[in-house]
Design a protein around this motif. Structure first.
Motif, PDB file in Angstrom:
ATOM      1  N   PHE A   6       0.832  -1.202   0.000  1.00 42.90           N
ATOM      2  CA  PHE A   6       0.000   0.000   0.000  1.00 42.90           C
ATOM      3  C   PHE A   6       0.865   1.250   0.000  1.00 42.90           C
ATOM      4  N   TYR A   7       1.867   1.288   0.851  1.00 39.83           N
ATOM      5  CA  TYR A   7       2.714   2.475   0.943  1.00 39.83           C
ATOM      6  C   TYR A   7       3.619   2.645  -0.279  1.00 39.83           C
ATOM      7  N   ILE A   8       4.088   1.559  -0.861  1.00 44.43           N
ATOM      8  CA  ILE A   8       4.899   1.664  -2.080  1.00 44.43           C
ATOM      9  C   ILE A   8       4.056   2.254  -3.213  1.00 44.43           C
ATOM     10  N   LEU A   9       2.852   1.724  -3.397  1.00 42.26           N
ATOM     11  CA  LEU A   9       1.972   2.258  -4.449  1.00 42.26           C
ATOM     12  C   LEU A   9       1.624   3.718  -4.164  1.00 42.26           C
ATOM     13  N   THR A  10       1.362   4.040  -2.913  1.00 44.63           N
ATOM     14  CA  THR A  10       1.030   5.414  -2.536  1.00 44.63           C
ATOM     15  C   THR A  10       2.215   6.344  -2.796  1.00 44.63           C
ATOM     16  N   ALA A  11       3.411   5.880  -2.479  1.00 42.71           N
ATOM     17  CA  ALA A  11       4.611   6.690  -2.712  1.00 42.71           C
ATOM     18  C   ALA A  11       4.771   7.043  -4.182  1.00 42.71           C
ATOM     19  N   LEU A  12       4.354   6.145  -5.054  1.00 38.89           N
ATOM     20  CA  LEU A  12       4.520   6.361  -6.492  1.00 38.89           C
ATOM     21  C   LEU A  12       3.302   7.008  -7.147  1.00 38.89           C
ATOM     22  N   ALA A  13       2.279   7.319  -6.376  1.00 38.34           N
ATOM     23  CA  ALA A  13       1.057   7.902  -6.936  1.00 38.34           C
ATOM     24  C   ALA A  13       1.286   9.312  -7.468  1.00 38.34           C
ATOM     25  N   GLU A  14       2.215  10.060  -6.880  1.00 37.11           N
ATOM     26  CA  GLU A  14       2.459  11.439  -7.322  1.00 37.11           C
ATOM     27  C   GLU A  14       3.406  11.526  -8.500  1.00 37.11           C
ATOM     28  N   ARG A  15       4.479  10.721  -8.446  1.00 34.69           N
ATOM     29  CA  ARG A  15       5.503  10.820  -9.485  1.00 34.69           C
ATOM     30  C   ARG A  15       6.412   9.603  -9.420  1.00 34.69           C
ATOM     31  N   PRO A  16       7.119   9.310 -10.517  1.00 32.89           N
ATOM     32  CA  PRO A  16       8.101   8.217 -10.494  1.00 32.89           C
ATOM     33  C   PRO A  16       9.217   8.522  -9.501  1.00 32.89           C
ATOM     34  N   GLN A  17       9.747   7.468  -8.910  1.00 27.81           N
ATOM     35  CA  GLN A  17      10.852   7.605  -7.961  1.00 27.81           C
ATOM     36  C   GLN A  17      11.791   6.414  -8.096  1.00 27.81           C
ATOM     37  N   HIS A  18      13.022   6.605  -7.646  1.00 22.89           N
ATOM     38  CA  HIS A  18      13.978   5.504  -7.587  1.00 22.89           C
ATOM     39  C   HIS A  18      13.847   4.834  -6.225  1.00 22.89           C
ATOM     40  N   GLY A  19      14.501   3.694  -6.068  1.00 23.58           N
ATOM     41  CA  GLY A  19      14.346   2.883  -4.865  1.00 23.58           C
ATOM     42  C   GLY A  19      14.577   3.615  -3.558  1.00 23.58           C
ATOM     43  N   TYR A  20      15.696   4.331  -3.456  1.00 21.24           N
ATOM     44  CA  TYR A  20      15.987   5.029  -2.204  1.00 21.24           C
ATOM     45  C   TYR A  20      14.927   6.089  -1.914  1.00 21.24           C
ATOM     46  N   GLY A  21      14.473   6.778  -2.952  1.00 16.29           N
ATOM     47  CA  GLY A  21      13.408   7.764  -2.784  1.00 16.29           C
ATOM     48  C   GLY A  21      12.120   7.122  -2.297  1.00 16.29           C
ATOM     49  N   ILE A  22      11.815   5.937  -2.819  1.00 13.44           N
ATOM     50  CA  ILE A  22      10.621   5.209  -2.379  1.00 13.44           C
ATOM     51  C   ILE A  22      10.746   4.856  -0.899  1.00 13.44           C
ATOM     52  N   MET A  23      11.917   4.366  -0.492  1.00 10.49           N
ATOM     53  CA  MET A  23      12.117   4.019   0.923  1.00 10.49           C
ATOM     54  C   MET A  23      11.891   5.229   1.818  1.00 10.49           C
ATOM     55  N   GLN A  24      12.414   6.379   1.432  1.00  5.88           N
ATOM     56  CA  GLN A  24      12.247   7.597   2.225  1.00  5.88           C
ATOM     57  C   GLN A  24      10.790   8.048   2.268  1.00  5.88           C
ATOM     58  N   THR A  25      10.119   8.003   1.129  1.00  9.45           N
ATOM     59  CA  THR A  25       8.718   8.430   1.069  1.00  9.45           C
ATOM     60  C   THR A  25       7.833   7.513   1.888  1.00  9.45           C
ATOM     61  N   VAL A  26       8.053   6.199   1.799  1.00  8.55           N
ATOM     62  CA  VAL A  26       7.266   5.242   2.587  1.00  8.55           C
ATOM     63  C   VAL A  26       7.459   5.516   4.076  1.00  8.55           C
ATOM     64  N   ALA A  27       8.682   5.741   4.491  1.00 11.02           N
ATOM     65  CA  ALA A  27       8.943   6.028   5.909  1.00 11.02           C
ATOM     66  C   ALA A  27       8.203   7.295   6.347  1.00 11.02           C
ATOM     67  N   ARG A  28       8.264   8.330   5.527  1.00 12.28           N
ATOM     68  CA  ARG A  28       7.604   9.602   5.868  1.00 12.28           C
ATOM     69  C   ARG A  28       6.086   9.446   5.901  1.00 12.28           C
ATOM     70  N   LEU A  29       5.516   8.811   4.876  1.00 12.33           N
ATOM     71  CA  LEU A  29       4.061   8.664   4.802  1.00 12.33           C
ATOM     72  C   LEU A  29       3.509   7.816   5.938  1.00 12.33           C
ATOM     73  N   SER A  30       4.287   6.836   6.387  1.00 10.30           N
ATOM     74  CA  SER A  30       3.817   5.928   7.441  1.00 10.30           C
ATOM     75  C   SER A  30       4.177   6.411   8.842  1.00 10.30           C
ATOM     76  N   GLY A  31       4.714   7.611   8.947  1.00 12.77           N
ATOM     77  CA  GLY A  31       5.149   8.085  10.255  1.00 12.77           C
ATOM     78  C   GLY A  31       6.285   7.231  10.801  1.00 12.77           C
ATOM     79  N   GLU A  32       7.081   6.689   9.905  1.00 12.06           N
ATOM     80  CA  GLU A  32       8.226   5.836  10.200  1.00 12.06           C
ATOM     81  C   GLU A  32       7.839   4.504  10.835  1.00 12.06           C
ATOM     82  N   ARG A  33       6.581   4.087  10.653  1.00  8.44           N
ATOM     83  CA  ARG A  33       6.157   2.753  11.100  1.00  8.44           C
ATOM     84  C   ARG A  33       6.601   1.689  10.120  1.00  8.44           C
ATOM     85  N   VAL A  34       6.640   2.034   8.827  1.00  6.65           N
ATOM     86  CA  VAL A  34       7.061   1.086   7.795  1.00  6.65           C
ATOM     87  C   VAL A  34       8.424   1.540   7.292  1.00  6.65           C
ATOM     88  N   MET A  35       9.432   0.780   7.657  1.00  6.42           N
ATOM     89  CA  MET A  35      10.805   1.070   7.259  1.00  6.42           C
ATOM     90  C   MET A  35      11.282  -0.084   6.380  1.00  6.42           C
TER      91      MET A  35
END
Length: 114
Positions: A6-35
């Motif tokens: 869910f968080y990976i798909l959500t991270a990519l909903a705004e724009r394409p990203q590379h792997g490290y960017g996805i990891m950072q966005t997922v952490a931010r969107l989940s309040g750092e619950r999903v690392m």
């Protein structure tokens, strides 16, 4: 749908990203619950690409390393939208049952039936 997906798909909903960017966005969107760790992320990206939910948007070389950008496909957008609808319905049902409980009623029928 599992929470990391869910968080990976959500991270990519705004724009394409590379792997490290996805990891950072997922952490931010989940309040750092999903690392996500790199191995977990790249296995998920491979699976989601195979399933047609993601596609490689582009690749670029940076300091001799290949950086691959992923984007959400139409199927990925539809899957994420369906999950949002499912989560809203589940949250609404839970909130209604909680209101019943807080009002002094029964959130379930006596005898164990729900």
């Amino acid at each position: 749908m599992h929470e990391p997906t869910f968080y990976i798909l959500t991270a990519l909903a705004e724009r394409p990203q590379h792997g490290y960017g996805i990891m950072q966005t997922v952490a931010r969107l989940s309040g750092e619950r999903v690392m996500l760790r790199a191995g977990t992320l790249y296995a998920a990206l491979d699976r989601l690409t195979t399933e047609g939910l993601l596609a490689v948007d582009r690749e670029e070389a940076l300091q001799g390393r290949l950086r691959r950008y992923y984007r959400l496909t139409d199927a990925g957008s539809a899957a994420l939208g369906a999950e949002v609808v499912r989560m809203r319905a589940a949250a609404s049902m839970a909130a209604a049952r909680l209101r019943t409980h807080e009002a002094g009623g029964f959130a379930f029928a006596p005898g164990g039936a729900s």
